[in-house]
Design a protein around this motif. Structure first.
Motif, PDB file in Angstrom:
ATOM      1  N   ARG A  60       4.328   5.707  13.638  1.00 34.71           N
ATOM      2  CA  ARG A  60       5.508   5.293  12.881  1.00 34.71           C
ATOM      3  C   ARG A  60       6.294   4.205  13.589  1.00 34.71           C
ATOM      4  NH1 ARG A  60       9.115  10.849  13.476  1.00 34.71           N
ATOM      5  NH2 ARG A  60       9.113  10.967  15.760  1.00 34.71           N
ATOM      6  N   THR A  98       4.426   0.993  13.017  1.00 33.07           N
ATOM      7  CA  THR A  98       4.633   0.600  11.621  1.00 33.07           C
ATOM      8  C   THR A  98       6.010  -0.012  11.414  1.00 33.07           C
ATOM      9  OG1 THR A  98       3.152   2.366  10.890  1.00 33.07           O
ATOM     10  CG2 THR A  98       4.635   1.409   9.248  1.00 33.07           C
ATOM     11  N   ALA A  99       7.033   0.607  12.039  1.00 38.38           N
ATOM     12  CA  ALA A  99       8.388   0.074  11.925  1.00 38.38           C
ATOM     13  C   ALA A  99       8.483  -1.321  12.535  1.00 38.38           C
ATOM     14  CB  ALA A  99       9.380   1.015  12.601  1.00 38.38           C
ATOM     15  N   GLU A 105       6.033  -3.475  12.879  1.00 35.98           N
ATOM     16  CA  GLU A 105       5.304  -4.398  12.014  1.00 35.98           C
ATOM     17  C   GLU A 105       6.137  -4.779  10.795  1.00 35.98           C
ATOM     18  OE1 GLU A 105       1.660  -2.466  11.123  1.00 35.98           O
ATOM     19  OE2 GLU A 105       0.720  -2.953  13.055  1.00 35.98           O
ATOM     20  N   VAL A 106       6.898  -3.835  10.266  1.00 36.50           N
ATOM     21  CA  VAL A 106       7.765  -4.124   9.128  1.00 36.50           C
ATOM     22  C   VAL A 106       8.831  -5.143   9.525  1.00 36.50           C
ATOM     23  CG1 VAL A 106       9.506  -3.143   7.591  1.00 36.50           C
ATOM     24  CG2 VAL A 106       7.360  -1.931   7.966  1.00 36.50           C
ATOM     25  N   GLN A 154       7.100  -8.563  10.088  1.00 37.15           N
ATOM     26  CA  GLN A 154       6.689  -9.135   8.812  1.00 37.15           C
ATOM     27  C   GLN A 154       7.898  -9.605   8.013  1.00 37.15           C
ATOM     28  OE1 GLN A 154       3.429  -9.627   7.950  1.00 37.15           O
ATOM     29  NE2 GLN A 154       4.343 -10.862   6.313  1.00 37.15           N
ATOM     30  N   GLY A 155       8.997  -8.858   8.087  1.00 37.48           N
ATOM     31  CA  GLY A 155      10.207  -9.285   7.399  1.00 37.48           C
ATOM     32  C   GLY A 155      10.748 -10.594   7.945  1.00 37.48           C
TER      33      GLY A 155
END
Length: 231
Positions: A51, A54-55, A57-58, A61-62
């Motif tokens: 997680r 993933t956070a 990467e978010v 990516q943002g």
């Protein structure tokens, strides 16, 4: 009432006083570096993302999507620089939840250093994308008479970035100090939440403005011709 961390001497190393601005700047850098190392230590295709990865990467990516929308062209080269600016300013303000922490962005010396980094990055990125001649020609447009005005405009960008970030962070500190003197038991929680929101907004605005300035320097110059105008 002491508002700027520059005025707070925390420790003395080998006879050199270290103020709170330097100390908290090192803390922010250590937190960002340590967190990135922990999250990406198993960054391999055969390891499923957790997680935290993933956070991260978010977030990355943002930032990349925002840069791409502004740059309107190749923007991968801006991710490291603009992303670092955003994470540093955001991290400095998010750590406000720690009692006794003074964000280094509330110091004019820090905001000036950040603005100077953008001011230096603009010609570096511009030269790397358009060459020395192509970038320097932008100062002569639309006429060589505009050269001194274009130079002044370029310098004023860095000054406005520094003052904007410093002023917004310091205004929050002044308001918090006033409210805490009125109601010291209720307003700390409210001001912490407001400080977190304001810090994220300021980090976003600073990164966006840096992207705009660099993108304007790296954008190719298109000259109109009679054939294109006729078409």
């Amino acid at each position: 009432m002491t508002l700027s961390p520059d005025e707070i001497i925390t420790v003395t190393l080998w006879g050199v006083p270290i103020n709170a601005t330097l100390l908290f700047t090192w803390i922010v850098m250590a937190v960002l570096t340590g967190a990135s190392m922990l999250i990406t230590r198993n960054l391999r295709p055969d390891v499923p993302p957790n997680r935290w990865r993933t956070a991260l990467e978010v977030v990355v990516q943002g930032i990349q999507n925002q840069i791409a929308e502004i740059a309107q062209g190749p923007s991968r080269h801006l991710l490291s620089f603009v992303g670092t600016l955003f994470l540093f300013v955001a991290g400095s303000n998010l750590l406000l939840v720690i009692p006794g922490f003074r964000p280094p962005t509330s110091s004019l010396s820090t905001t000036t250093a950040l603005a100077l980094s953008v001011l230096v990055a603009v010609p570096l990125f511009g030269i790397s994308r358009r060459g020395v001649g192509g970038y320097l020609q932008s100062y002569l447009r639309p006429s060589p008479v505009m050269l001194p005005f274009n130079i002044i405009a370029e310098a004023s960008r860095g000054i406005s970035l520094a003052i904007r970030l410093y002023g917004n962070i310091m205004s929050g500190a002044v308001i918090a100090a006033i409210l805490l003197s009125v109601a010291p038991f209720f307003f700390p929680v409210v001001m912490d939440l407001l400080g977190l929101l304001t810090g994220m907004i300021q980090a976003y605005i600073f990164a966006i403005l840096a992207t705009v300035y660099i993108s304007s320097a790296t954008a190719p110059q298109t000259l109109s011709s009679p054939q294109k105008d006729a078409q």
